[in-house]
Design an enzyme around this catalytic site. Sequence first.
Site, mmCIF file in Angstrom:
data_model
loop_
_atom_site.group_PDB
_atom_site.id
_atom_site.type_symbol
_atom_site.label_atom_id
_atom_site.label_comp_id
_atom_site.label_asym_id
_atom_site.label_seq_id
_atom_site.Cartn_x
_atom_site.Cartn_y
_atom_site.Cartn_z
ATOM 1 N N LEU A 182 83.497 18.274 97.922
ATOM 2 C CA LEU A 182 83.395 16.995 98.742
ATOM 3 C C LEU A 182 84.750 16.234 98.669
ATOM 4 O O LEU A 182 85.437 16.184 97.428
ATOM 5 C CB LEU A 182 82.382 15.866 97.987
ATOM 6 N N HIS A 209 89.320 10.223 104.614
ATOM 7 C CA HIS A 209 88.541 9.255 103.534
ATOM 8 C C HIS A 209 89.438 8.059 102.904
ATOM 9 O O HIS A 209 90.830 8.170 102.859
ATOM 10 C CB HIS A 209 88.609 10.522 102.171
ATOM 11 N N SER A 221 84.889 2.650 114.196
ATOM 12 C CA SER A 221 86.261 2.242 114.546
ATOM 13 C C SER A 221 87.217 3.292 114.480
ATOM 14 O O SER A 221 88.031 3.170 115.340
ATOM 15 C CB SER A 221 86.609 0.992 113.207
HETATM 16 C C1 GRF Z 1 86.258 4.649 107.134
HETATM 17 O O1 GRF Z 1 86.829 3.799 106.089
HETATM 18 C C2 GRF Z 1 86.451 6.200 106.988
HETATM 19 O O2 GRF Z 1 87.403 6.159 106.128
HETATM 20 C C3 GRF Z 1 85.212 6.601 105.865
HETATM 21 O O3 GRF Z 1 84.096 5.785 106.554
HETATM 22 C C4 GRF Z 1 84.726 4.460 107.064
HETATM 23 C C5 GRF Z 1 84.357 4.583 108.687
HETATM 24 O O4 GRF Z 1 84.604 3.553 109.267
HETATM 25 N N1 GRF Z 1 84.950 7.839 105.876
HETATM 26 P P1 GRF Z 1 84.381 3.513 110.891
HETATM 27 O O5 GRF Z 1 82.927 3.710 111.064
HETATM 28 O O6 GRF Z 1 85.202 4.505 111.577
HETATM 29 O O7 GRF Z 1 84.735 2.152 111.274
#
Ligand code: GRF
Length: 223
Positions: free
Chosen positions: A149, A114, A18
Amino acid sequence: MTTARRPRLAILLSGSGSNLQALIDAINNGMIGADIAVVISNKPEALGLKRADNAGIKNTVIDNLQFPNRENFDKALCREIQAYKPDLVILAGFMRILTSKFVEYFNGRILNIHPSLLPKYPGLHSHQKAIDAGDLSAGATVHFVTSTLDGGASIIQAEVPIYQNDTPEVLAARVLIKEHEIYPLAVQWFCAGRLSLADGKAYLDSVALPKNGLTFTGTITEK
Ligand code: GRF
């Protein structure tokens, strides 16, 4: 007159994509002046690959399960990325810890998002951790990637409330909406040459950003 080359982006993901979609949309509506050169997933089944296909973006799988160890996987990943000569590598839900060699190679040219208000709750299960701690708010942070990390210099954070009875899933959905606002913003800053990393600090327009990054209010004005 020569026109400057549009920055090239390499986007790494493992899942739904997304955030990739938010970046595609921001490029299509002219907010980000860049092109996505490639989308790479370590998971063959990632929905993000379909999103790339639908947008006509070159995409490929480098399945970490096909490699004996992290070093070999990262080497293959690095080689593939290099072939596209990206100006910026964007981790968008890429669920792999990268070796320091990889991170150092792209130093200052890798961003991650994150889902927590870093430095709180690096690593997995950040929403559960925020709920368990009784926090009243949660959020997301865009940051430069270093070998610690979720520990590189923060660029921008967006905060959302945590309500009573929130589950991690409900909270994650609320945070994601904000992710889709702040990631394109940070990427746009980088592509416009406004954002950089020096001596472990993030700079926007040559001004060092606060330790936790800027706070997104939804009204940050653009040049
Ligand atoms: C998001 O919550 C991002 O912060 C984390 O992984 C998730 C990925 O979501 N690192 P998407 O695949 O972009 O929908």
